[in-house]
Design an enzyme around this catalytic site. Sequence first.
Site, short mmCIF file in Angstrom:
data_model
loop_
_atom_site.label_atom_id
_atom_site.label_comp_id
_atom_site.label_asym_id
_atom_site.label_seq_id
_atom_site.Cartn_x
_atom_site.Cartn_y
_atom_site.Cartn_z
CD GLU A 54 -1.41 -2.34 2.07
OE1 GLU A 54 -2.22 -3.00 2.72
OE2 GLU A 54 -0.17 -2.61 2.03
CB THR A 198 20.81 -34.13 0.04
OG1 THR A 198 19.82 -35.16 -0.11
CG2 THR A 198 20.83 -33.27 -1.21
#
Length: 364
Positions: A54, A198
Site C-alpha cells: 500500500e 544430500t
Amino acid sequence: MSAEDARFMALALSLGRRGQGQCWPNPAVGCVLVREGRIVGRGRTAAGGRPHAETVALAQAGAAAHGATAYVSLEPCAHHGQTPPCAEALVAAGVARVVAPFRDSDRRVDGRGFDILRASGVAVQTGVMEAEAARDLAGFRLRVAEGRPRITLKLATSFDGRIATASGQSQWITGPQARRTVHALRARHDAVMVGAGTARADDPMLTARGMGVERQPVRVVVSRRLDLPPDSNLARSAHDVPLWLCHGPEIDTATAATWEAAGATLLPCEVRAGQLDPASVLKMLGARGLTSVLCEGGGALAASLLAHDAVDELVGFSAGLAIGAEGLPAIGALGLDALEAAPRFDLQEARPLAGDVMHRWTRA
C-alpha cells in the site's frame, strides 16, 4: 463481485506473487489504486518486507489516490512497526473504498485494519477472489495458524522413482529446462531445505540462479550431528547467503564453533525416535519467520516429513530413463502396512518440460 473488481484484484494478486520468497516474515501482498477506471498506483511488498504494498502504491499515486479504490490482496495492516499502519495511510490519502479478499489472521491485525477504514468512512468490501488469494498466501496463513511454514517437497526422479544410481551418480537425471524450473521454484520460496546426506553427497549451493532475485532463499540443512564437511560450498558461502543448520542437542562445542565461525546459524531441535523431530524443526523455522520451504530431499528427510503429515505440496520432475531397483529411491521407508495409510495428494497440473514431465500435487 463485479467484473471490474475481479479484474483489478487479479492484478493485485499477480503483483503479490512477484514478491513470493522475498518478503518473509511479511506476506507477499499486492496493491492497485484505481480512480475512475484508471490505474493511478500499484505496488507490492518489497524485498525484506518493507515498504508494504500500500505504501508503494500510494507513493506512486500521490494526490490521485484521493477518491480512489484500493485493491489489496490482504487486509491492510493495523499495527505500528517500522512504519505506521497501512490502514491509516489509506485513510490519510483519502482513499474512498478498499477491496480485499479476507482479513489478515495475524493477531496484530485480525480485522482491525478494516475497522480503522470503516470508522473513517472508507467503504470496505471483502470476499473478492478469496480462493485465489488463499492459495497465494497459504504459507503466511499457515505460519500464523500453526506456527510452521508451508512445505513443498520437490523430487527429480527417473521413470522408476530413483534419484541416483547405486554408485550415487545423480547429475543429471532431468534436463536443463527442468533444472531451470527448479531454480524458479527456489526463488518463490523463503528457504530451500535438504538433509545431511544430500548435503554431503551433492555439495550443493542451494541458491536460485539465473532468476534475478534480490534476496536468496535461506539454505536449511537438517543434520542431527552436524556431520557436514566444513569445506563445502555451503560453508564457504555462509557469510554471503544465509545458512541455517537444524541439529540435535548432542553436538560438541568445537563443531558448533566451527560452523558459527563460518557464518551459519545453528538451530537446536528436538530428537524423537533417533532422528530430528520434523515438528520441532518446522516450529523452529516458523518461529524465525519462514512461511514457505522447498524441500529437495534426500530420501530420509522426505520420508520423515511425509510420515509426519508435514508435506503440503509435491512437485515432481520425471525423466524418461530407468535406473533399476539397485538405484537410490526418492523416498525412504515409510513403514506402511496398509495402502489406506499412505499419504494422498490431488493432482493440480502436469506438463512436459523438453523431454521431462513436471507434475504438481497438493494435500488431499
